[in-house]
Design an enzyme around this catalytic site. Structure first.
Site, PDB file in Angstrom:
ATOM      1  N   ARG A  30      28.424 106.003  23.155  1.00  0.00           N
ATOM      2  CA  ARG A  30      28.838 106.828  24.295  1.00  0.00           C
ATOM      3  C   ARG A  30      28.728 108.319  23.990  1.00  0.00           C
ATOM      4  NH1 ARG A  30      33.914 103.455  27.076  1.00  0.00           N
ATOM      5  NH2 ARG A  30      32.560 101.944  28.123  1.00  0.00           N
TER       6      ARG A  30
ATOM      7  N   LYS B 283      33.482  82.996  34.458  1.00  0.00           N
ATOM      8  CA  LYS B 283      34.179  82.530  35.656  1.00  0.00           C
ATOM      9  C   LYS B 283      33.596  83.076  36.957  1.00  0.00           C
ATOM     10  CE  LYS B 283      38.661  81.901  33.372  1.00  0.00           C
ATOM     11  NZ  LYS B 283      40.101  82.242  33.395  1.00  0.00           N
TER      12      LYS B 283
ATOM     13  N   GLY C 276      29.733  94.710  29.763  1.00  0.00           N
ATOM     14  CA  GLY C 276      29.993  94.594  28.323  1.00  0.00           C
ATOM     15  C   GLY C 276      29.258  93.467  27.636  1.00  0.00           C
TER      16      GLY C 276
ATOM     17  N   GLY D 142      32.991  98.446  34.086  1.00  0.00           N
ATOM     18  CA  GLY D 142      33.615  98.246  35.396  1.00  0.00           C
ATOM     19  C   GLY D 142      32.927  98.981  36.532  1.00  0.00           C
TER      20      GLY D 142
END
Length: 395
Positions: free
Chosen positions: A36, A197, A354, A377
């Protein structure tokens, strides 16, 4: 969308409040992954070279509005200085007398890192008084933290309404890549979505089936779709209570002309561990005491064939339990095939999330995709079709 970039900014002699993502992994006060930091270096260098005073703002961890010594950005200033090859100043607050004194003492081109913005509760509340306090030390706002753009915080959204606002080079690259992938893509568009999921990616799937031509579903979430079709998935990870949701997503895909691609064979095992005894079976031969941990060779061929017909690829999530060998084969094979097509100039490939970044690094092809987002996100919410406040504020 349209937004201003550093090409449009007059920076010489200006105090440039620059929001960056320095929320990096740390161990014993040392940065363990500089990814980053390296991503924001081009923006910092350009502002400095153009004569701007580079005043960096960032958060670290979740101090919840209090000064937590372990979440100080001081060690990050040292790491940043090493990576950029020039001194980076640090001040123990992001507002108030200390910050003002440090900024007032800067010369053109110098770099200063302010302390963790989240040490103040006004940051996450986007409090106007805190925004005003930050704005006192700047003439221009540059946002280079796409990863925090899904938060309407003071340093990501509030400042953009207080002064001329521009996208930094990392933000610009991210937005251009995402627009290329979903807003103005070259068709056919293929999306590969994996992960554990369905419940965590319902919004994503609902948005994608209306916007892409083909959707490959892998990982544990594919088991829910297979179960919805009547396949016995044994002890596999599966959200049986979401079978109706899976059917509804398939119906929406059919209505919009999106082809859903599910596994046609499976690699199964009785244990979830590295090197576990395993076998490849057709979907109608999964034992009750076994679990699906990867897709089989026939499914890999099917995914490769879809990649061959696509012009644009959006990838989020692995096809199997890629962290454990030998259940990484499908993810690695598909990623390498997409990388080959990309390098040949036949595919535009955009990936993020991720697990996705980890999977592409594992396959050794992260540098071969057109763009790989580290935003997590924010990347996911963009794919879900949600508005990102930090991006909207730049329009």
């Amino acid at each position: 969308m349209t937004f201003k970039t550093l090409d449009d900014a007059d920076l010489k002699g200006k105090r440039v409040l620059t929001r960056v993502d320095l929320n990096v992994p740390m161990d014993a006060g040392m940065v363990t992954d500089h990814t980053r930091i390296d991503r924001v270096l081009p923006t910092i260098r350009e502002i400095s070279e153009k004569g701007g005073k580079v005043i960096l703002m960032a958060h670290f961890g979740r101090p919840k509005g209090k000064a937590v010594p372990e979440m100080s950005l001081r060690p990050v200033a040292l790491a940043l200085s090493e990576r950029i090859g020039t001194p980076v100043g640090f001040v123990e607050d992001c507002i108030g007398p200390a910050a003002k004194s440090a900024v007032d003492g800067m010369s053109d081109g110098e770099i200063l890192l302010l302390e963790n913005t989240r040490f103040h509760s006004g940051e996450e509340k986007n409090d106007p008084e805190f925004v005003a306090a930050l704005a006192e030390n700047g003439d221009v706002f540059v946002n280079d933290a796409f990863s925090a753009a899904h938060r309407a915080h003071a340093s990501t959204e509030g400042l953009a309404h207080r002064m001329p606002a521009f996208a930094g080079r990392t933000m610009q690259a991210e937005l251009e890549a995402l627009q290329l992938a979903l807003s103005t893509p070259e068709r056919p568009v293929l999306a590969v979505v994996g992960g554990a999921k369905v419940s965590s990616k319902i919004d994503l799937l609902e948005n994608l089936v209306a916007r892409v031509d083909m959707l490959v579903i892998g990982g544990g979430m594919a088991n829910t779709f297979l179960a919805a079709e009547g396949v016995n998935v044994g002890k596999s990870l599966c959200e049986h209570d979401l079978k109706d949701t899976a059917r509804a997503i398939k119906a929406a895909a059919e209505k919009s002309g999106c082809e859903i691609v599910l596994p046609v064979d499976a690699v199964i095992a009785r244990e979830f561990k590295a090197g576990a005894a395993n076998e490849t079976v057709p979907l109608d031969a999964i034992p009750q005491d076994a679990m699906i941990l990867d897709v089989g060779p026939a499914s890999i061929e099917r995914v490769a064939a879809k990649i061959d017909t696509a012009k644009t690829l959006v990838w989020n999530g692995p096809l199997g339990a890629f962290e454990i060998e030998p259940f990484d084969k499908a993810t690695v094979a598909a990623a390498r095939h997409a990388a080959e097509r990309t390098k040949a100039g036949e595919l535009k490939s955009v990936a993020g999330g991720g697990d996705t970044v980890s999977a592409l690094n594992h396959a050794g092809v992260a540098d071969d995709f057109s763009y790989v987002s580290t935003a997590g996100g924010a990347f996911l919410e963009w794919l879900e079709g949600k508005e990102l406040p930090g991006v909207t504020a730049l329009e």
